[in-house]
Design an enzyme around this catalytic site. Structure first.
Site, PDB file in Angstrom:
ATOM      1  N   HIS A  90      -1.368   0.346  -9.964  1.00 38.49           N
ATOM      2  CA  HIS A  90      -1.977  -0.596  -9.008  1.00 38.49           C
ATOM      3  C   HIS A  90      -2.549  -1.829  -9.727  1.00 38.49           C
ATOM      4  O   HIS A  90      -3.760  -2.085  -9.679  1.00 38.49           O
ATOM      5  CB  HIS A  90      -3.073   0.097  -8.170  1.00 38.49           C
ATOM      6  CG  HIS A  90      -3.347  -0.620  -6.873  1.00 38.49           C
ATOM      7  ND1 HIS A  90      -3.690   0.038  -5.711  1.00 38.49           N
ATOM      8  CD2 HIS A  90      -3.316  -1.940  -6.560  1.00 38.49           C
ATOM      9  CE1 HIS A  90      -3.870  -0.852  -4.743  1.00 38.49           C
ATOM     10  NE2 HIS A  90      -3.643  -2.056  -5.231  1.00 38.49           N
TER      11      HIS A  90
ATOM     12  N   ARG B 294       0.866  -1.171   0.000  1.00 42.42           N
ATOM     13  CA  ARG B 294       0.000   0.000   0.000  1.00 42.42           C
ATOM     14  C   ARG B 294       0.906   1.225   0.000  1.00 42.42           C
ATOM     15  O   ARG B 294       1.988   1.196   0.606  1.00 42.42           O
ATOM     16  CB  ARG B 294      -0.873   0.042   1.268  1.00 42.42           C
ATOM     17  CG  ARG B 294      -2.003  -0.960   1.314  1.00 42.42           C
ATOM     18  CD  ARG B 294      -3.154  -0.593   0.354  1.00 42.42           C
ATOM     19  NE  ARG B 294      -4.268  -1.530   0.453  1.00 42.42           N
ATOM     20  CZ  ARG B 294      -4.407  -2.625  -0.298  1.00 42.42           C
ATOM     21  NH1 ARG B 294      -3.482  -2.918  -1.204  1.00 42.42           N
ATOM     22  NH2 ARG B 294      -5.457  -3.413  -0.151  1.00 42.42           N
TER      23      ARG B 294
END
Lengths: 309, 309
Positions: free
Chosen positions: A272, A224
């Site tokens: 991502h 993250r």
């Protein structure tokens, strides 16, 4: 009859419905839409439970998340009696292993430098690329981290691991906790961040951590964005302490167009995509965990409320 | 006493001398320099024998090449009684496997497209990247090709193979000869060229071959530039028949600065670095083949004069 409610974009329910109809005709599969709760629901499939829904499902026993991380959830709002299952499915794991392998090989063999050289039509071999040993440190040894460690080892890389609490992996040096970082970091030519985002790991990768890596080390973030202090990373890239970064996740996503990572010559940015979610294999994984749970087992995918992952 | 002569850049002889001194004190290891032949030489280590040297070595029994390919040699000039050993060492094989894995994963996961998007600060996920199946066709099933096939299979890819003469690989569909191309090519979403350059394979990958691949297929060349008709490849890239190329070898090397490959958005260029030669492991591999040869064996690395590879 066990009843499961799919509370996510209804347009994506198709493959889930098919898998359940084909493999679990004994389970009632329903799709949630605003205003149409199924109060008889035993299990929920969701990325994030719609506001207030949980309190309207008195029989709820478990929530199957569509994500591996739980950092987007307010864990205290989820009743202790409701088990929370992180997504752990072969597609997600394979996707992560593929992405990390690509990043590691690219760094190990100087490929990102060749990409820059191509822009200037420059034919220049990179002597460093022949360096026989690249030591890889994997931070986070959960389902994804362990799979990455196993795959990189099988490809001949020297791999070590770090986790918040001690994990043993046969043949792999592992370290744990803040106190283990001092031994772990100096042996990582490539540091791969695969830790869950928790209050304890927020901003974990900061200036002091980056300074303990070998000079010119590479950093790969597939966990993250908030695990990293991005300003510290930029400073370490500027000083040469970090030679290269491959980043798939960011504090702000989409990465803002004016963010310095985009145009940094030593940063490779992807949007991502490291883990590729495949609904068919995900539905099979959920079904397997559901059966185990109904039979009284506690699958490893269940989130520990106290640890927060 | 068996005598071996290293006839290559004397500056690179160090690691070879060390390996032989340490592991084979019974073998006399010498380094050739202009004007100082060792007429008692039994074996030669060289990339290309210096002009006239072979005829001055009456005891010569074998030549250990520093390359996997033999296309730079005039095979008819090498006496039939002198065995020619191609270089086949773990470093070379590992290097090739690493490079091809990087290329395949990059294509499979849309990484080269993300690299282009980064240049325009564009955050856009590639739906194609989630495509679960990428079928890979490997042309050339020698030591390098076989290792690449094994590694890609172990990573879960569907792999098929093609070679000039039939090779069987357990669990892998293999095809051979010109007549096998019609069955092999339509099943290759990524075509990897690993064939030796011979008169039969020069220009093998041409317009008609490329046209038989699935539309938008990718092409990876890690063999020799002359295996491909570069103009045909450029035309196939322009038409979209080939969607992407990863090229490590070229008809002219270094690739001239004005060559269209450099600035083609769908071509990734590297400067002939796929195989990384590591003298220590190479020397060990030569020593092993030398011992086997002295004991009367015919190692698989021996070149077939008639086949030309």
């Amino acid at each position: 009859v066990t009843s499961i409610l799919f509370a996510h974009d209804p347009k994506s329910a198709g493959p889930w419905r098919s898998v359940f109809q084909e493999n679990a005709p004994d389970i009632s599969f329903n799709v949630w839409e605003e205003g149409t709760d199924c109060p008889e629901t035993d299990y929920l499939i969701t990325w994030k439970p719609p506001a207030g829904l949980i309190s309207r499902l008195p029989r709820l026993r478990g929530i199957f998340l569509l994500s591996a991380g739980v950092d987007h959830l307010a864990l205290p709002d989820i009743p202790r009696g409701v088990d929370l299952f992180r997504m752990s499915e072969p597609g997600l794991v394979n996707g992560m292993v593929e992405y990390v392998t690509f990043a590691v090989l690219g760094i190990h063999r100087g490929m990102f430098r060749y990409a820059r050289q191509q822009a200037s039509h420059s034919w220049k071999r990179d002597r460093d690329a022949a360096s026989p040993v690249t030591r890889i440190g994997v931070m986070g040894l959960g389902a994804l981290g362990s799979a990455v460690v196993a795959s990189l080892r099988s490809q001949g890389f020297a791999v070590s691991g770090w986790s918040r609490t001690k994990r043993e992996i046969a043949g792999v040096p592992t370290y744990c906790g803040r106190e283990g970082l001092g031994d772990f970091l100096p042996g990582a030519d490539i540091l791969i961040s695969l830790v869950a985002l928790t209050p304890q790991t927020r901003g974990l990768v900061d200036a002091s951590m980056l300074a303990q890596l070998p000079r010119g080390a590479a950093f790969v973030n597939v966990a993250r964005g908030d695990v990293v202090n991005e300003n510290d990373l930029l400073a370490a890239l500027a000083s040469g302490q970090i030679g290269q970064a491959v980043l798939d996740v960011f504090a702000t996503e989409p990465l803002p167009p004016d963010h310095p990572f985009w145009s940094h010559p030593n940063v490779f940015v992807t949007p991502h995509v490291a883990s590729v979610f495949q609904p068919e294999t995900a539905a099979m994984a959920v079904l397997e965990n559901l059966r185990a749970h109904l039979a009284g087992a506690r699958p490893a995918a269940i989130v520990d409320h106290d640890r927060g992952y």
